[in-house]
Structure formats: C-alpha cells, structure tokens
Design a protein around this motif. Structure first.
Motif, PDB file in Angstrom:
ATOM      1  N   PHE A 199       0.811  -1.225   0.000  1.00  0.00           N
ATOM      2  CA  PHE A 199       0.000   0.000   0.000  1.00  0.00           C
ATOM      3  C   PHE A 199       0.840   1.269   0.000  1.00  0.00           C
ATOM      4  O   PHE A 199       0.321   2.334  -0.311  1.00  0.00           O
ATOM      5  CB  PHE A 199      -0.959   0.001   1.200  1.00  0.00           C
ATOM      6  CG  PHE A 199      -2.207  -0.800   0.933  1.00  0.00           C
ATOM      7  CD1 PHE A 199      -3.284  -0.218   0.264  1.00  0.00           C
ATOM      8  CD2 PHE A 199      -2.310  -2.130   1.303  1.00  0.00           C
ATOM      9  CE1 PHE A 199      -4.415  -0.944   0.001  1.00  0.00           C
ATOM     10  CE2 PHE A 199      -3.436  -2.867   1.039  1.00  0.00           C
ATOM     11  CZ  PHE A 199      -4.507  -2.275   0.381  1.00  0.00           C
ATOM     12  N   ARG A 200       2.118   1.145   0.331  1.00  0.00           N
ATOM     13  CA  ARG A 200       2.965   2.328   0.474  1.00  0.00           C
ATOM     14  C   ARG A 200       2.956   3.228  -0.761  1.00  0.00           C
ATOM     15  O   ARG A 200       2.857   4.441  -0.631  1.00  0.00           O
ATOM     16  CB  ARG A 200       4.399   1.882   0.818  1.00  0.00           C
ATOM     17  CG  ARG A 200       5.189   2.990   1.491  1.00  0.00           C
ATOM     18  CD  ARG A 200       6.527   2.474   1.927  1.00  0.00           C
ATOM     19  NE  ARG A 200       6.422   1.676   3.145  1.00  0.00           N
ATOM     20  CZ  ARG A 200       7.296   0.729   3.488  1.00  0.00           C
ATOM     21  NH1 ARG A 200       8.299   0.435   2.682  1.00  0.00           N
ATOM     22  NH2 ARG A 200       7.169   0.070   4.619  1.00  0.00           N
ATOM     23  N   PRO A 201       3.064   2.663  -1.978  1.00  0.00           N
ATOM     24  CA  PRO A 201       3.154   3.576  -3.138  1.00  0.00           C
ATOM     25  C   PRO A 201       1.869   4.334  -3.459  1.00  0.00           C
ATOM     26  O   PRO A 201       1.908   5.278  -4.246  1.00  0.00           O
ATOM     27  CB  PRO A 201       3.529   2.653  -4.291  1.00  0.00           C
ATOM     28  CG  PRO A 201       3.078   1.308  -3.879  1.00  0.00           C
ATOM     29  CD  PRO A 201       3.184   1.261  -2.383  1.00  0.00           C
ATOM     30  N   LEU A 202       0.734   3.928  -2.889  1.00  0.00           N
ATOM     31  CA  LEU A 202      -0.519   4.599  -3.254  1.00  0.00           C
ATOM     32  C   LEU A 202      -0.589   5.982  -2.615  1.00  0.00           C
ATOM     33  O   LEU A 202      -0.769   6.116  -1.417  1.00  0.00           O
ATOM     34  CB  LEU A 202      -1.716   3.746  -2.827  1.00  0.00           C
ATOM     35  CG  LEU A 202      -1.827   2.391  -3.511  1.00  0.00           C
ATOM     36  CD1 LEU A 202      -3.059   1.655  -3.036  1.00  0.00           C
ATOM     37  CD2 LEU A 202      -1.845   2.537  -5.031  1.00  0.00           C
ATOM     38  N   ASP A 203      -0.462   7.031  -3.464  1.00  0.00           N
ATOM     39  CA  ASP A 203      -0.510   8.403  -2.958  1.00  0.00           C
ATOM     40  C   ASP A 203      -1.942   8.756  -2.599  1.00  0.00           C
ATOM     41  O   ASP A 203      -2.827   8.716  -3.457  1.00  0.00           O
ATOM     42  CB  ASP A 203       0.015   9.356  -4.037  1.00  0.00           C
ATOM     43  CG  ASP A 203       0.021  10.775  -3.558  1.00  0.00           C
ATOM     44  OD1 ASP A 203       0.694  11.049  -2.548  1.00  0.00           O
ATOM     45  OD2 ASP A 203      -0.698  11.606  -4.168  1.00  0.00           O
ATOM     46  N   PRO A 204      -2.202   9.083  -1.318  1.00  0.00           N
ATOM     47  CA  PRO A 204      -3.600   9.292  -0.903  1.00  0.00           C
ATOM     48  C   PRO A 204      -4.284  10.424  -1.676  1.00  0.00           C
ATOM     49  O   PRO A 204      -5.458  10.301  -2.055  1.00  0.00           O
ATOM     50  CB  PRO A 204      -3.496   9.641   0.582  1.00  0.00           C
ATOM     51  CG  PRO A 204      -2.087   9.462   0.964  1.00  0.00           C
ATOM     52  CD  PRO A 204      -1.241   9.235  -0.232  1.00  0.00           C
ATOM     53  N   ALA A 205      -3.565  11.504  -1.934  1.00  0.00           N
ATOM     54  CA  ALA A 205      -4.188  12.649  -2.628  1.00  0.00           C
ATOM     55  C   ALA A 205      -4.624  12.247  -4.034  1.00  0.00           C
ATOM     56  O   ALA A 205      -5.761  12.501  -4.459  1.00  0.00           O
ATOM     57  CB  ALA A 205      -3.212  13.817  -2.685  1.00  0.00           C
ATOM     58  N   LEU A 206      -3.718  11.636  -4.770  1.00  0.00           N
ATOM     59  CA  LEU A 206      -4.053  11.201  -6.129  1.00  0.00           C
ATOM     60  C   LEU A 206      -5.201  10.187  -6.107  1.00  0.00           C
ATOM     61  O   LEU A 206      -6.109  10.245  -6.927  1.00  0.00           O
ATOM     62  CB  LEU A 206      -2.830  10.551  -6.803  1.00  0.00           C
ATOM     63  CG  LEU A 206      -1.786  11.494  -7.384  1.00  0.00           C
ATOM     64  CD1 LEU A 206      -0.622  10.701  -7.971  1.00  0.00           C
ATOM     65  CD2 LEU A 206      -2.397  12.383  -8.452  1.00  0.00           C
TER      66      LEU A 206
END
Lengths: 380, 632
Positions: free
Chosen positions: A16-23
């Motif tokens: 899950f780390r690479p998933l940018d929350p804003a995007l």
C-alpha cells in the motif's frame, strides 16, 4: 532485518505504500463522478464500466509498485516495440470507422498508438536523463526526431486526436527539459494571433467571395463550419449544435440527474464517450461543470507538486509531461464539446467510457505515484 | 539556451517552467469556465427554449369521421380500425431498398408499390405514406419485431372508412379518398389547414364531399416528447379531437335496394321524394360502383373497368344526366294551361286526330284522343295534339315562365354535389346556346315540340321528381335533401337540414286536384293501367317516352333500331293518391315507351314503400304478371 520469518503486515504495508492518498482521492472522485454520469447516459454499459475500473486500478497499482528507475529501463524497448507495432498497423492494420488503428495479434486486438502516449514521454525523459548536463541544440533535435517518428506513423492512420495527444506528450517533455523561450514564444504567438484572427474576423472571411489564397475551397469550408456550425446543421455541425444546446439548457443548477432531455432523447451523439461532458453540463449545470474543473485542477496541482519534488531529471520531466497530458485531454474534450475547439476524438479523462484510454490514464497515475514513492524512499 | 549544468539552478529552472505550465492550465480552465458561464448563464434562456423545441412536438389527433345512417338508423358509412405499414420518406435514404427489405417480411405486391409511388407524389411533405394496409395480426407481430432495424418504417393503427352497403346508394354517400394536392389547395382556400393537419382523407364525392365540414370533426393536439429520430417517446398533454357529426338521411336504404334491384341490368335512374318535406327517399343511378374501392386509392385495373365501361357506372344519372321529359311533361303543361286561363276544366275539343301547323300536319292516331278531349282525357291517354295546340297558344315565353316555378331548367339545390341544371328552352337560351346566326332563331315548331316534352327540353330525373313532389304537395316546393338531420356528435342534438319550403307556387288547389285526379286515372284506365292493376293503394302517374333518335318520317319500329337508339322510358308517380307520401321519377335508358320499363319499377318501389312488399315476395305476383303483360 535478521528475521527470516514471514511478516504479512510488512508485506501489506509495502503493497500500500506507493498509493498516494491525494491522487487516489481525486481519482476516486473522478471515477465516481463518471459512474454517476454513465448511469444516466448509458445504463447498459455499467457492468463493463465496473470491469474497466478494476482493470485500470490494478494496472495503476502494479505500475506504482515499480520504481522509476526500473520504469525508465523499459523506455527504449517500449518505444521501439511501439514503433514496430505502428509500422505493423500501417501495413496490416484493421480498418475501423475509416481509420486503421487496431492491430490483431491473434490473441487480442491492440491499439499501438495508445501505448505511445506513455512510451514517447518515457523515451524522451530517458533520453534527457542520459544526456543530462549536455542539453544543447543537437539534443533537442534528436528529441524532436524521437517524437516525429511515431507521430508520423499515427498521422497516416489517420488519427487526429491521438496524434495531437502524442505530440503534446513529447512537446511537454521538451518544454520541461528547457527548450529556449526564444523558440517557444514566437511559435505560440503566431499560433495565437492566427487563430485569433480567424475567430475574430470569421464572419467576413467566410463570405463566399473571399479567396483564402493558401487554402483550397473545401479546407476553407471546414474551418468555417467550426466557426459557425449552423452553416452545416445536419452534418458535422449537428453534434456541436446539440451539445451546446445541452450545455446551455442545463443552466446554473442543471436539469437534474437522469432528467436531461437532450441526453435522454438521443439528441447528443456519442453521449457515453466523447460527448459525455454535455450530459454532465445538462444534468448538473454550471455547478457540476465547475466541480469537474476543480477536480482536474486538484489532480494537476498534485501532479506538478510531485514533478517539482521529484529526485531525478527523468522523473521530473516524466511527471510534468504526464500531468500536462491530463490537462490536455480535459481541455481539448471540454473545449470541443462546448464549441470552442474543433471536433477531434479526445475522451474526457477518467469520465468517458472506453477501457483503453482509462488504462492509459491510470498507468500515468501509477507512474506519478511511483515517482512520489521514490522521493519518499530516497529521504528515508 | 538555458544552462542546466548546476543541479540547483536546473531544479529552479524546472520549477519555474512548472509554474508557467500551471498558469497556462489555469488560464485555459478559466477560458472553459467563461465559456460555460456564457452558455449556461448568459444564453441559458435561448438554449433552454432550443432544447424544449427539440424535445416537444405537437402531433395532430385525427378526429373520427361522422357516420352516415339512413332514416331508420342503418349505417351506410362507418369507420373501423386496422393496421397499416407506413414509410416516412424523409427518414429513409433508399426507398426501394427499404421496400424490398419489407417485402421480405410481409407480402407487398406490384399494386401496393404502384399505389405507394402515386401517393408519394401526392403526399404532403414529411408525411408517412402507407405501403400496405389491413395487416394481419401475425404480420404486425413480424414487423414490430424488426422495426428497429428499419428506420422510417412504422406500423400504425388507422381508421378506415367502410361502406357496408357497397354499391347501394354509392352515388348518394359518395366516398372519401386520400388528400391530394388539389384537396390541399381547397383546404387552404377554406382556411382549414390547421384542422386538416394529420388528416389523410377527405370527402371526394357525394355526401362525403358536400358534408365534409360536418363529418370531419375537429382535430385535437397531442404534445409529445420526441427523440432525435423523431419518434414520440412520452405524452405530455392532450387536447382530444372532437369527432365529426353524424348524418341521418331521409333516404331509406332498403327502399333504395329494392329500387336498384328493380332496374336489374338496365341503365337508368330513380328519384323518390317525400313531398311533405322534400326529403329524398331514394336516389338511384344504375349501374353503380363500389365506393370502398376508392378509399385507399383505386387500383388501375379497377379504375379502367369503371371509367372505360360503356355503362358509365360513375355517372350519377339521377342528377347529372338530362333527358327530354316526354309525356311526363304533360301534367305540368296541363297545369300551365289551367293556371294561365288558356284552358278550363270543362273545355273539351273534338277532331283532335291531327294538328296543323304552318303547312305541317301532326297526327295522334290513338282512338281515345280523337274527340271529347279535355284536360283529364288528354292526360289519361297522353294525347299529343292537345298539347301541340296548347303550347302554341301559350307561347314559349309564358310556358317557360310557368315551368321555371317548378324548378325546370334550374338546379334544385340538392345537398349532393354535381347537379346539372337541365335545359328549359327559350328563344333567349337558343341565342346563347348556338353561335351561328341561322341556328339562333326560335321557330314556332320548336315551341310545340317543347309542349309534348321533346325538342330541346332536357331535365334530370331529380328535377322531374322534385317538380312532381311540388305538384302533389299543393304547390309547395322544397329544396330536395338527402340528409334529414345532422346529429351533433357532442350533444346528440338533431339539427334538421331543411325544414322551410322554398316557395309556394301560385296555382289553385282545384287545378292541382284535377291534374292529380287525371294522373290517378292514368293508373286505372290510362297508359299505366296494366302495370298498376290490382294495386291495393291508389296512385297517380304519367308515362313518358324520351326520343333518343329522330327517324325523320319513318315509323319507329322498336325491333329495327339498335338498343342504344331506342327511346328512354319515363314514369313519374305519386302515392297514395289522397295524401301522397312518395313522389318519384323513373327513367330507364333505351327502355322503350313509359309503361314498358319505367312504370313496373315505380310499382315495385311503391309496393315496398307503402306495403313493405318486395318484388320477390309472393304478394307481388300480381304486379309481376302486370309487368310481363306490359312488356309484350
């Protein structure tokens, strides 16, 4: 690090780390918006749309997990492969709606020009990265060549929309790589003045007795139809007239979801694909249109932030160019539907129905996430 | 060229460019927002109305056409619903291909195609044109299943006109047909364009034509939502159509059928009028035609058969053909003599076998006409010489003046279109009629010819019947009318078409009485006595023979002249004698003399009207015998 036993929590975090929350948030809102519109525009396509969502998100996630360095290694093979496929299309391509775009590989039909929207900026970013520090005239010439080869192959298909987007991809990289203002400004100025003149004096110029010297009569007719669609109300003008009626009749608050008369009485052509914006504007009004503009602006701001903070030249250029691609899609589509740009087949990003385009856009989001992840990783 | 050698500067330069790009994005999005504002706020009203105009269409709702019933409520013209297959030419690119495609689904023959092409030429713009009518349920199901692959093709439920009695009374009811360009012009001139939006049919002849305004009704409006393909999707509002008014006729269709049957294969006409009202009880013209053939556009073969027939079935002989009245003119001549004082009831003449006129001698060899001939005897035995002399004494001008009062030589004004005026000859008429000088002079011999109903005299059977009706109705003359009441479709109220008489002809009732008495004797001892032998009612009548061909000096021997040159047979009659409820005129073309063909028909009609007996019923054995005798 010494522990060799399996740590599911860590793995999950890594996933899950690479998933940018804003995007992710903006993407979710856009897809949701698109889904709501599709419920009104074309209910029978909802199931396929859900499938598209799943495929696109999984692809994005997969791309996000790959570090930029690895992605850049793919640049040359992807680019070369893409060019070979494009040559294949020109030679053996299937004809669909009067244009050759598809290549049947037996197992699946692919549209190689779509691939080039990612491959071209990746290739150019890789090239400038390799030539970092020696960016001079010859480098820009080579970069232009790298752009023109695939572009030429797409133009002969012919596919105006994709040619426009691919050339935009390449030019954005070249722009961010630092092409001299002395070259940019005059070209932009001439373009703006030329278009401004045609629009401003359209009425006079389109009089039948006016001879345009450089253009042939039928070419003049095309430009004039764009300026005044009522001249050809049953042909090309019909789409634009009906979609502007849809948008205009929506008013400030819209006619309400599922209550757009233009949409539901089939006055809007291609209402689930290229013209879906007129459905939005008719049913949700100016408010709905502005909400969409804000969502795109947020997406672009986030993209540019990632670009500005990116650790390497290649990732910077790539992030900047891909962000500009979202803008180009959105602007060209909405400009076309609202009658300020000519009709070219460009979908409304994340909203229009169409699996290939959605996957391409989500790959771009995945690359942005991967770049952002690499920055955080470098800090750590 | 920007120098990117130093990473720090390089990054700063990149960030400047990102900022420029962001600015560009905002400017472009601002442009879009401005465009949206312009479309959705500034010009919203305009686009709103454009969208409404797109979506809403006003569709006409065609009213049900009024019914036509006879005096006893039997339906002569009605409507029924059936499915038709229609093509909207404005939505079809290749008509022939579409029709071929349809022909694979339902049978479409050459006649259908021909009719379609003809109607296509005559149709109004953007109107769908039927290619097949009266589809079966199965055909409808097959078509509806394929409708979406065939743009511009529609299956519609339509009302059709039907004339259940077919040929009976066809000349009276007439028929409707599809509106053509000439009708459109007529509608526009009448300022009825709005009311005919959506109407496909219009009255073309007979009552269907003359009462078009009553029968048509008022077109309603449906506000519907349409899609881009022009197909109605949803009903928004509806103003129902007001159906047309019904026509209730004075005509009795059973009487009409009896009269038509009485003619058999013979050509001719019969008009029966109710003297007290002017109502037309029967109006026969044989042969007739089937009006149902015309409703959907008549086929070429059918049309040829009707128009090329030497029998001229489309011709309404009762109103449009004129014939010399022959001796049926004599009762009116006799009345003229009495009314003008040239004759009185007690005056009789001897030596009547011959009448000399400017060197010519005219004979009447009948034994009853030789001596003691008064008004009564002259009528009962139809003595020619009496009327030669009377006509000569009256003079043509006085004669014409008197006859005009009974409607001779003028249109009766019946409510069926296409009536001939006939000819009541006068010197003035002759001057206008002929162009050459030598033909324009009126000769005295022509006057005496008119006196016995020959010569230039030419009247329609309708005029004869109407004149007789006035004669037996104390001189009160009506405008004859087939329609008794127009029945308001909404309220059911009956509006009588004609209740007031046109005029009262100034003749003394004693004179009228005498003429009627003489006509009664015609059926007892006179020229029609054999035909009316054994009739359980008292009737009056007068036979007549209209010369078709003048055989200059030769004796007329029936067997020697071809059928077409034979004389026309006339009979005028009224019954019951004391208070007539029916007055009629019959002509049988080339039927020989009056008592031979025409009188037996009159007998059958009156038997049925007064006694309810038909010719084929046992009670009528007597008159069949009489008719057989008369024909010998």
């Amino acid at each position: 690090m010494s522990e060799s036993r399996f740590q599911p929590l860590l793995l999950l975090r890594a996933l899950f780390r690479p998933l940018d929350p804003a995007l992710l948030l903006v993407l979710g809102l856009l897809l949701g918006y698109g889904y709501v519109l599709m419920m009104s525009a074309s209910t029978e396509r909802l199931e396929t749309l859900q499938l598209h969502f799943v495929i696109a998100i999984v692809t994005m996630w997969a791309v996000a997990l790959v570090p930029p360095k690895q992605l850049l290694k793919l640049a040359v093979p992807m680019y070369l492969g893409g060019v070979v496929l494009l040559v294949g299309v020109v030679l053996f391509g299937e004809v669909s709606k009067g244009a050759q775009r598809w290549l049947d590989l037996g197992v699946m039909r692919i549209q190689p020009s779509e691939l080039m929207k990612i491959a071209v900026p990746l290739m150019l970013a890789w090239f400038f990265q390799v030539r970092e520090g020696v960016t001079r005239w010859p480098e820009f010439m080579v970069a232009m060549m790298l752009l023109l080869i695939p572009l030429g192959l797409i133009v002969v298909q012919p596919d105006l929309g994709t040619s426009l987007l691919v050339s935009a991809c390449g030019l954005y990289v070249i722009f961010f790589a630092g092409l001299s203002w002395k070259l940019i400004v005059p070209v932009v100025l001439i373009g703006v003045i030329g278009i401004g003149a045609i629009v401003g004096f359209g009425d006079t110029l389109c009089q039948p007795e006016v001879d345009w010297q450089i253009l042939r009569e039928y070419q003049k007719q095309r430009v004039c139809t764009l300026l005044d669609p009522t001249q050809d109300p049953l042909g090309k003008g019909f789409h634009i007239i009906q979609s502007t009626i849809a948008i205009g009749s929506g008013g400030v608050f819209g006619k309400g979801w599922m209550a757009g008369t233009q949409t539901h009485l089939a006055f809007i052509p291609e209402r689930h694909t290229d013209f879906i914006f007129s459905v939005l504007a008719e049913e949700f009004g100016l408010i709905g249109a502005l909400v969409l503009l804000i969502l795109y602006t947020l997406l672009i701001i986030r993209g540019f932030t990632i670009a500005a903070m990116a650790p390497t030249l290649a990732s910077r250029l790539l992030a900047g160019a891909l962000t500009m691609i979202f803008f180009t899609y959105a602007f060209v589509n909405m400009g076309m539907v609202s009658g300020i740009l000519p009709v070219v087949g460009v979908p409304l990003p994340f909203i229009s129905y169409g699996g290939t385009a959605l996957v391409t856009l989500c790959i771009a989001i995945g690359i942005l996430m991967s770049i952002e992840r690499s920055r955080i990783a470098a800090k750590e | 060229m920007t120098d990117f050698r130093h990473p720090k500067e390089e990054l700063a330069a990149f960030r400047r460019r990102v900022l420029v790009a962001m600015l560009f994005v905002l400017v472009c999005f601002g442009l879009l927002a401005a465009r949206f504002h312009y479309l959705q706020v500034v010009r919203h009203d305009y686009f709103h109305s454009r969208a409404e105009g797109n979506r809403i269409a006003l569709l006409p709702v065609v009213p049900n056409r009024g019914l036509i019933t006879d005096r006893r409520g039997r339906v002569l013209a009605r409507n029924y619903s059936a499915y038709t297959l229609e093509i909207n030419p404005s939505q079809v690119d290749n008509l022939e291909a579409t029709i071929d495609e349809l022909a694979r689904i339902v049978p479409i023959d050459v006649g259908d195609r021909r009719r379609f092409r003809k109607q296509l030429l005559e149709s109004k713009f953007f109107e769908s044109v039927p290619i097949r009518t009266h589809l079966s349920d199965e055909e409808v199901a097959r078509l509806v299943a394929r409708r979406y692959s065939l743009p511009g093709v529609e299956v519609q439920a339509r009302l059709f006109r039907d004339y259940p009695y077919g040929e009976s009374g066809a000349h009276v009811t007439g028929y409707i047909g599809r509106i053509n360009e000439r009708d459109v012009q007529r509608i526009e001139e009448g300022g009825n364009s709005a009311n005919y939006r959506g109407s496909e049919y219009i009255g073309k002849s007979g009552l269907e034509l003359s009462y078009e305004d009553e029968l048509h009704g008022n077109t309603g409006v449906e506000q519907v939502e349409i899609n881009a393909g022009g197909r109605a999707m949803r009903l928004l509002s509806r103003t129902p159509a007001a159906p047309g008014n019904d026509l209730e006729l004075a005509l009795d269709i059973e009487l009409q059928k009896v009269a038509e049957a009485a003619f058999g294969e013979r050509r001719g006409a019969l008009v029966a009028i109710e003297p007290a009202t002017g109502g037309v009880l029967a109006l026969v013209s044989t042969p007739s035609f089937n009006p149902n053939l015309f409703v959907e556009g008549i086929s070429v073969t059918d049309w040829r058969a009707l128009s090329d027939s030497p029998e001229h079935p489309l011709l309404n002989r009762a109103m449009f053909s004129t014939y010399p009245p022959g001796s049926t003119f004599k009762p009116f001549m006799a009345l003229a003599g009495l009314a003008t004082g040239k004759r009185n009831l007690f005056q009789y003449f001897n030596g009547q076998g011959v009448f000399s006129f400017v060197g010519h001698r005219f004979y009447d060899r009948k034994s009853s006409c030789q001596s003691g001939v008064d008004v009564h005897r002259s009528l009962v035995y139809s003595c020619n010489t009496y009327y030669y002399q009377l006509a000569n004494e009256l003079g043509i001008e006085a004669l014409a003046r008197f006859m005009r009062q009974f409607g001779f030589g003028g249109r009766t004004g019946i409510d069926i279109p296409g009536e001939a005026a006939g000819v009541l000859p006068t010197p003035d008429w002759k001057r206008k009629r002929f162009s050459r000088k030598e033909q324009q002079t009126w000769f005295g011999g022509e006057t005496i010819s008119v006196g016995i109903g020959q010569g230039y005299n030419a009247y329609t059977p309708l005029q004869m019947a109407n004149a007789l009706a006035a004669l037996v109705n104390d001189g009160i003359i009506y405008r004859p009318h087939v329609v008794r009441n127009v029945v308001d479709a909404k309220t059911g109220e009956r509006h009588p078409v004609e209740s007031e008489p046109l005029a009262r002809i100034p003749v003394s009732s004693a004179h009228l009485q005498a003429i009627r008495a003489a006509m009664v004797d015609v059926t007892k001892v006179g020229t029609a006595a054999r035909v009316f032998r054994g009739a359980p009612y008292e009737s009056g009548g007068k036979t007549g023979t209209a010369q078709v061909f003048s055989l200059r000096g030769q004796r007329y021997v029936e067997g020697r002249v071809t059928e077409r040159l034979r004389d026309h047979s006339w009979y005028i009659a009224f019954a019951p004698a004391h208070k007539p409820t029916i007055a009629l005129a019959v002509i049988v073309e080339n039927g020989g003399f009056g008592s031979q063909s025409a009188a037996p028909i009159a007998r059958q009609v009156m038997d049925f009207y007064l006694l309810g007996q038909r010719a084929d019923e046992p009670a009528s054995e007597i008159d069949e015998a009489a008719a057989a005798e008369a024909e010998q």
